[in-house]
Write an enzyme that holds these catalytic residues in place. Structure first.
Site, PDB file in Angstrom:
ATOM      1  N   ASP A 173      -8.110  -2.173   5.055  1.00 52.54           N
ATOM      2  CA  ASP A 173      -8.913  -3.390   5.187  1.00 52.54           C
ATOM      3  C   ASP A 173      -9.789  -3.592   3.955  1.00 52.54           C
ATOM      4  OD1 ASP A 173      -7.770  -3.454   7.715  1.00 52.54           O
ATOM      5  OD2 ASP A 173      -9.465  -2.397   8.617  1.00 52.54           O
ATOM      6  N   SER A 181       0.850  -1.182   0.000  1.00 49.20           N
ATOM      7  CA  SER A 181       0.000   0.000   0.000  1.00 49.20           C
ATOM      8  C   SER A 181       0.892   1.240   0.000  1.00 49.20           C
ATOM      9  CB  SER A 181      -0.902   0.013   1.235  1.00 49.20           C
ATOM     10  OG  SER A 181      -1.827  -1.040   1.195  1.00 49.20           O
ATOM     11  N   GLY A 199      -1.641   4.815  -4.258  1.00 49.81           N
ATOM     12  CA  GLY A 199      -2.192   3.561  -4.736  1.00 49.81           C
ATOM     13  C   GLY A 199      -1.484   2.334  -4.201  1.00 49.81           C
ATOM     14  N   ALA A 256      -1.881   7.505  -0.675  1.00 47.81           N
ATOM     15  CA  ALA A 256      -2.609   8.210  -1.732  1.00 47.81           C
ATOM     16  C   ALA A 256      -2.098   7.867  -3.126  1.00 47.81           C
ATOM     17  CB  ALA A 256      -2.517   9.715  -1.511  1.00 47.81           C
TER      18      ALA A 256
END
Length: 306
Positions: free
Chosen positions: A248, A216, A221, A219
Site C-alpha cells: 500500500d 511488486s 523491488g 524483497a
C-alpha cells in the site's frame, strides 16, 4: 485532491508476541488498533507525504463505527458510505523472535444493490474534484466481480488518472477497462497472464488493457513496464519486519508521483523507499520516516530493454 477507494475496509489489529508457537497460549505484549484496508493505508501514507486525500468505500456496524472514530483525527478525509453490515477485522500477529507476521483476514460485510448504487453516486461526485484515484483491495460479499472495471470506466470518463491494485478476476475484468496503472505482485501477475517471468507478464498485462504495469517483486523491488520504457528499482538490502501495508505504501508512492508529474524512475524510487520503510515500521500502514529519507538516496534504479 487524491481519492482512494477501499470497498472492503477493515479494522486492523496488530498483536506483538515474543514468539508465535502453534497449539499454545500466548501473552500479547502490545496491541495496535487502526483503520485499515488497502486504500486507507494508501491514504494515510499520502497524507504523510503532504497530499490532500479523501477516502471512500464502505463502513458499517460496531466495527465500522470504531474505524471511523479512529479515522476522524487523521488527515485523510472520511467520505465512507455507511452500510448495514459489520466492517471486517484483520489480525496481524507479529513474532518478535523471527520478525515474521501471521495475518488473518475476515471476509467483510454483505453489500446490497442499494448500497452499491449509493456508493456509485458518492464516487462520481468525488471524482469531480480528484487529481488521481486508487482502487484498492478485495471486493466484499455482494459486489459484482466487474465492480472495478465499472469504477475504472467512470474515472476515465471523468478524465481522472486511475490506479488499480487488486487481484484475481476483479483484476482481469478491471484491466480490460484500460486503467492508467495496475500494481500486481509477481504471483498475481502470473495468475493473470500465465507467464512466470515478470517482464513478459507485465508486457502481456499491457496488451490486455493496462496503460502501465508496475509489478511488486517482494524483497527484489519493483519492475515497471510503461509506454516510456522499462525500469527496475531495488532496495539497497533485504530487510526483516512487518510487511503489512508495504504494498500500500508503494501504491502511495506511485500515485503521489503521478499527481506530482514525476518521472518513472523517481516514482519507482519513491515507491520502493516507502515500501521498504514500511516493513521497518512496527504497525500496519505506517512507515519509518527516517529510514525513508535515507532509502530515497540508496534505492537502485536501472532501465531495461523493452
Amino acid at each position: 485532491m487524491i481519492l482512494t477507494v477501499t470497498l472492503n475496509t477493515a479494522l486492523d489489529l496488530t498483536y506483538a508476541v515474543p514468539a508465535l508457537v502453534p497449539h499454545t497460549s500466548h501473552r500479547v505484549t502490545e496491541v495496535t488498533e487502526r483503520p485499515g484496508g488497502k486504500g486507507l493505508n494508501v491514504a494515510r501514507v499520502l497524507a504523510a507525504l503532504g497530499h490532500d486525500t479523501v477516502v471512500t468505500g464502505f463502513a458499517g456496524g460496531p466495527t465500522g463505527a470504531v474505524l471511523r472514530e479512529l479515522l476522524a483525527p487523521l488527515p485523510p478525509r472520511d467520505a465512507l458510505v455507511t452500510v448495514a453490515g459489520n466492517t471486517r477485522r484483520t489480525l496481524a500477529v507479529a513474532d518478535a523472535a523471527t520478525g515474521d507476521t501471521t495475518q488473518l483476514n475476515e471476509p467483510g460485510p454483505q453489500i446490497s444493490a442499494e448500497e452499491w448504487a449509493g456508493f456509485l453516486r458518492t464516487y462520481e461526485g468525488l471524482l469531480a474534484g480528484a487529481d488521481a484515484v486508487a482502487l484498492c483491495g478485495s471486493l466484499p460479499p455482494g459486489i459484482h466481480v466487474g465492480a472495478y472495471a465499472e469504477l475504472v470506466r467512470l474515472a476515465r470518463t471523468a478524465r481522472v488518472p486511475v490506479l488499480l491494485d487488486t487481484s484475481g478476476e476483479p483484476l482481469r475484468r478491471g484491466i480490460a477497462a484500460r486503467p492508467d496503472l495496475v500494481k500486481p505482485n509477481a504471483d498475481e501477475l502470473a495468475q493473470l497472464t500465465g507467464a512466470r517471468e515478470p517482464l513478459r507478464a507485465a508486457h502481456d498485462a499491457r496488451r490486455r488493457g493496462a496503460h502501465s504495469v508496475v509489478a511488486s517483486l517482494g524483497a527484489d523491488g519493483m519492475l515497471a513496464a510503461t509506454p516510456d520504457g522499462v525500469w527496475r528499482a531495488s532496495p539497497p538490502a533485504a530487510v526483516r519486519g512487518n510487511p503489512t501495508g508495504a504494498g500500500d505504501s508503494a501504491v502511495a508512492g506511485l500515485l503521489s508521483g503521478i499527481a506530482e508529474g514525476l518521472s518513472w524512475p523517481d516514482r519507482l524510487t519513491r515507491a520502493v523507499a516507502l515500501s521498504t520503510a514500511t516493513v521497518l515500521a512496527p504497525a500496519a500502514g505506517e512507515f519509518d520516516s527516517t529510514a525513508y529519507a535515507d532509502l530515497l538516496t540508496r534505492v537502485g534504479i536501472e532501465q531495461h530493454a523493452a
